[in-house]
Design a protein around this motif. Structure first.
Motif, PDB file in Angstrom:
ATOM      1  N   LEU A 189      19.815 -12.308 -57.899  1.00  0.00           N
ATOM      2  CA  LEU A 189      20.349 -13.012 -59.067  1.00  0.00           C
ATOM      3  C   LEU A 189      19.640 -12.594 -60.349  1.00  0.00           C
ATOM      4  O   LEU A 189      20.283 -12.388 -61.387  1.00  0.00           O
ATOM      5  CB  LEU A 189      20.233 -14.529 -58.876  1.00  0.00           C
TER       6      LEU A 189
ATOM      7  N   MET B 252      20.978  -9.305 -61.345  1.00  0.00           N
ATOM      8  CA  MET B 252      22.355  -9.406 -61.845  1.00  0.00           C
ATOM      9  C   MET B 252      22.416 -10.046 -63.231  1.00  0.00           C
ATOM     10  O   MET B 252      23.268  -9.688 -64.046  1.00  0.00           O
ATOM     11  CB  MET B 252      23.202 -10.220 -60.868  1.00  0.00           C
ATOM     12  N   LEU B 253      21.522 -10.989 -63.501  1.00  0.00           N
ATOM     13  CA  LEU B 253      21.562 -11.692 -64.775  1.00  0.00           C
ATOM     14  C   LEU B 253      20.741 -11.007 -65.867  1.00  0.00           C
ATOM     15  O   LEU B 253      21.081 -11.099 -67.047  1.00  0.00           O
ATOM     16  CB  LEU B 253      21.060 -13.133 -64.594  1.00  0.00           C
ATOM     17  N   LEU B 254      19.688 -10.321 -65.492  1.00  0.00           N
ATOM     18  CA  LEU B 254      18.786  -9.729 -66.487  1.00  0.00           C
ATOM     19  C   LEU B 254      19.203  -8.325 -66.916  1.00  0.00           C
ATOM     20  O   LEU B 254      19.232  -8.016 -68.115  1.00  0.00           O
ATOM     21  CB  LEU B 254      17.359  -9.702 -65.912  1.00  0.00           C
TER      22      LEU B 254
END
Length: 193
Positions: free
Chosen positions: A175, A178-180
């Motif tokens: 996650l 995927m987010l950073l």
């Protein structure tokens, strides 16, 4: 045959050679950070391979707060040179060469996350295949993953003898990746994705 006939194998070799060295320097930094066993044969290999380039850098870049800043700088320089060679082979402009210094930071963040992901996966597989026993590589893997797994184990206790904390940490790392990374890649217009 196009110009990519030789460029693609050269890019592959550059990525393997520079990527492997960057990984070894990253391992040295992480092993120092987690205070892993310095006398472990793998630790000794990492130290011997990285010392020739780190020694002169340490004269210029001192440690700060117990953190080996010279190792971070060496990782960044090696990754930047790797990206510059790749960009030169792909015939991009000179402005892209300077941007490689910024793009290398993103690549290093991704490589660090991947290192922790693979270390946890290897640890899980080894716990199924060969629980117990001494192996210098396994000891270092446990040293690397313990700072991430220990807090997760406090939150998620074993259920019927099954430790689910590695799965929780892997999900968290994926996650994070995927987010950073995508917003940063868009922000810095990196061509490597």
């Amino acid at each position: 045959m196009g110009s990519n006939y030789l460029a693609n194998p050269l890019v592959f070799l550059i990525q393997i050679l520079f990527g492997a060295y960057t990984l070894i320097v990253m391992l040295r930094f992480i092993l120092q950070l987690v205070k892993a066993d310095f006398y472990n044969p793998v630790s000794q290999f990492v130290v011997k391979v990285t010392t020739p380039l780190l020694r002169p850098l340490r004269r210029i870049i001192p440690s700060m707060g117990g953190m080996d800043v010279a190792s971070i700088a060496l990782m960044w320089l090696v990754k930047s040179v790797e990206l510059m060679f790749i960009l030169l082979l792909k015939s991009t402009g000179a402005s892209s060469l300077l941007a490689a210094f910024v793009w290398s930071i993103l690549e290093l963040v991704e490589q660090a996350i991947d290192l922790f992901l693979f270390a946890i996966l290897i640890q899980v597989i080894l716990s199924w295949v060969s629980p117990g026993g001494y192996n210098p590589v396994v000891n270092l893997i446990y040293s690397i993953t313990d700072p991430l797994l220990r807090p997760a184990r406090r939150i998620i206790p074993p259920i019927a003898g099954l430790d689910l904390s590695p799965m929780a940490v892997v999900i968290g790392l994926v996650l994070l990746k995927m987010l950073l990374l995508p917003p940063l890649q868009l922000l810095f217009a990196t061509p490597f994705r």
